[in-house]
Design an enzyme around this catalytic site. Sequence first.
Site, PDB file in Angstrom:
ATOM      1  N   HIS A 105      42.025  43.281  -2.380  1.00  0.00           N
ATOM      2  CA  HIS A 105      41.535  44.494  -3.050  1.00  0.00           C
ATOM      3  C   HIS A 105      41.082  44.220  -4.487  1.00  0.00           C
ATOM      4  O   HIS A 105      41.165  45.102  -5.339  1.00  0.00           O
ATOM      5  CB  HIS A 105      42.586  45.607  -3.009  1.00  0.00           C
ATOM      6  N   ARG A 106      40.662  42.997  -4.762  1.00  0.00           N
ATOM      7  CA  ARG A 106      40.186  42.585  -6.092  1.00  0.00           C
ATOM      8  C   ARG A 106      41.271  42.707  -7.163  1.00  0.00           C
ATOM      9  O   ARG A 106      41.000  42.849  -8.339  1.00  0.00           O
ATOM     10  CB  ARG A 106      38.921  43.346  -6.488  1.00  0.00           C
TER      11      ARG A 106
END
Length: 192
Positions: free
Chosen positions: A170-171
């Site tokens: 999710h970065r």
Amino acid sequence: MTDNPFALFDTWFAEAKASEPNDPNAMALATADGAGRPAVRMVLLKGHGPDGFVFYTNRESNKAADLRENMAAALLFHWKSLRRQVRIEGAVTLASEAESDAYFASRGRDSQLGAWGSDQSRPLDSRETFEARFAEMTARFAGCDVPRPPHWGGYRVTPDRIEFWQDRAHRLHERRVFTRADSGWREGLLFP
């Protein structure tokens, strides 16, 4: 975990050597000329340790011209299979003549001859011209060792900043940064 950026680099580099399909020692070298105009290209790491990260090239190339004007550089290792990168920034110095001689002697003969035959970064009218120069160097050094050209040698990037980037879901990546201080290295984290 370690508070020594060189030990962490050694660990990550060993893992890259085991997992990267091609050239785990490939690194982007970013330079800027005296006017601040940036340039980046890929080179190969040929030595590293607490004294810095070493690469070799033609000292009449564009990258060498940039480094004569601005003795600072940035390096980037991107190990896609590991989803990691390492960014290094620091001052640049010339590797010693002895280091440059030793590394040049370890290269394959064709690579040695190519270093003599190439006017790296200069315009080339045709591939045949380069191949003819390579043939001339092959004849010139037939039956003897190929000495290091006087215009060829190493550079050492001595880091004052090293960042280790690790991909996360999710970065929400992890970024550890080490900055050189008088007493050694300071470590911190950066927002992704």
